[in-house]
Design an enzyme around this catalytic site. Structure first.
Site: not given
Ligand code: AQP
Length: 332
Positions: A112, A195, A198
């Site tokens: 990040k 993965k 967002k």
């Molecule tokens: N691709 C994924 N596959 C399975 N689980 C996932 N999670 C996130 N992406 C995947 C799970 O979602 C939960 C919430 O995560 P968060 O609050 O970190 O949500 P987010 O920030 O929207 O997730 P992102 O997209 O992964 O954000 P960034 O890009 O900022 O890192 C968690 O339990 C996570 O494991």
């Protein structure tokens, strides 16, 4: 009954399919068998810049989506992280227990912070895994339902719980991750080596649950597969097809083997068209339900207030014990 705790960020716009399949779906199931605490983690969201008005709106939007996904405030405790000040308070104690080196090893932070440009990441982003430790330990959670990307943070939580217990006496439950193999990691539809996320995915590779269903169908139909023609689950050689099969299987409750048999001899196009339909059937009522909760913000807010009250009762007790163990002088 055993306790579970998990959280999700109030993302702008919409949860994505990875959030739902990796985490939220399990939350819904676990509220039946567990004493479940789920929260919208607004304090985590501000580790990167947020517009204040949008953050408020996104926090309500996240809660509405959790309810639309099937969380039932009668069966679980649903709240907003900042409504329970004990999270920030226990985080400080944990910050003072965690090593700088071990915090530096968190791969989520490295990923990040790299996105924000070296040197631009906030101290909050650096310590967010430690806030997460506090989130979990406050509720003495036995299990934490998350996606694979969070495994290292649960390990850190276990280490810090053990360290605290060792130094100050038995205080915290040492939690286990609850990660389902099939949906531990949902991949980007355009680049199945990363993965779905967002911040890392291109719009075409990211299924937002609140997208217009037509857009969702289009994204599924243009998913990247491979130059082979066989519809088979093989994550090593066929990551794109395997990702589609995992999604399909989870959303329909049919096994991968069943799907492989059904699509034997068929083209990738057939699989994508059918999966697009399954997706549309899933997101259409989800969108409607989310909107219904958003249309009544007073009910939503009072439901979150009740959740926070329930959460605080547990969190305050744990924090008081931790303060006492550490040797902080109680206020008379
Ligand atoms: N691709 C994924 N596959 C399975 N689980 C996932 N999670 C996130 N992406 C995947 C799970 O979602 C939960 C919430 O995560 P968060 O609050 O970190 O949500 P987010 O920030 O929207 O997730 P992102 O997209 O992964 O954000 P960034 O890009 O900022 O890192 C968690 O339990 C996570 O494991």
């Amino acid at each position: 009954s055993p306790r579970v705790l998990s959280g999700i960020q109030p993302t702008a716009g919409s949860f994505h399919l990875g959030n739902y399949l990796g985490a939220v779906r399990q939350w819904v199931a676990l509220q039946e068998s567990h004493d479940a605490f789920y929260m919208v983690v607004d304090l985590h969201a501000i580790t990167v810049p947020q517009d204040p008005a949008e953050l408020r709106a996104n926090t309500r939007l996240a809660a509405a989506q959790l309810l639309a996904a099937g969380l039932d405030p009668e069966r679980c405790t649903l709240f907003v992280q900042s409504h329970v000040p004990e999270h920030a308070q226990l985080a400080w104690i944990m910050n003072c227990l965690a090593g700088f080196g071990e915090a530096s090893r968190m791969t989520q932070f490295k990923d990040k912070s790299a996105k924000h440009g070296a040197g631009n990441a906030t101290v909050g982003l650096f310590t967010y895994p430690i806030l997460q430790v506090a989130d979990i330990l406050l509720y003495q959670a036995n299990q934490v339902p998350v996606g694979e990307d969070q495994r290292q943070h649960i390990e850190l939580t276990r280490d810090l719980a053990d360290r605290f217990n060792g130094r100050f006496g038995e205080t915290f439950t040492v939690p286990e991750p609850y990660i389902l193999k099939e949906t531990a990691k949902i991949y980007d539809l355009q680049d199945p080596s990363i993965k779905m996320s967002k911040s890392a995915s291109t719009p075409k590779g990211l299924i937002n649950l609140l997208d217009d269903p037509k857009t969702t169908a289009k994204k599924v139909k243009s998913a990247v597969t491979d130059t082979d023609t066989v519809i088979k689950y093989d994550t090593e050689n066929k990551p794109g097809v395997s990702n589609l099969l995992s999604i399909y299987s989870t959303l329909t409750g049919r096994t991968i083997a069943e799907l492989e048999a059904e699509y034997e001899g068929k083209m990738y196009g057939a699989l994508k068209t059918d999966l697009a339909e399954v997706m549309v059937e899933f997101v259409t009522p989800f969108r409607t339900r989310t909107q219904q909760y958003l249309d009544d913000p007073e009910t939503l807010d009072s439901l979150l207030a009740k959740g926070a009250e329930k959460a605080r009762a547990v969190a305050a007790e744990t924090l008081a014990t931790a303060y006492d163990k550490v040797g902080l002088l109680p206020a008379k």
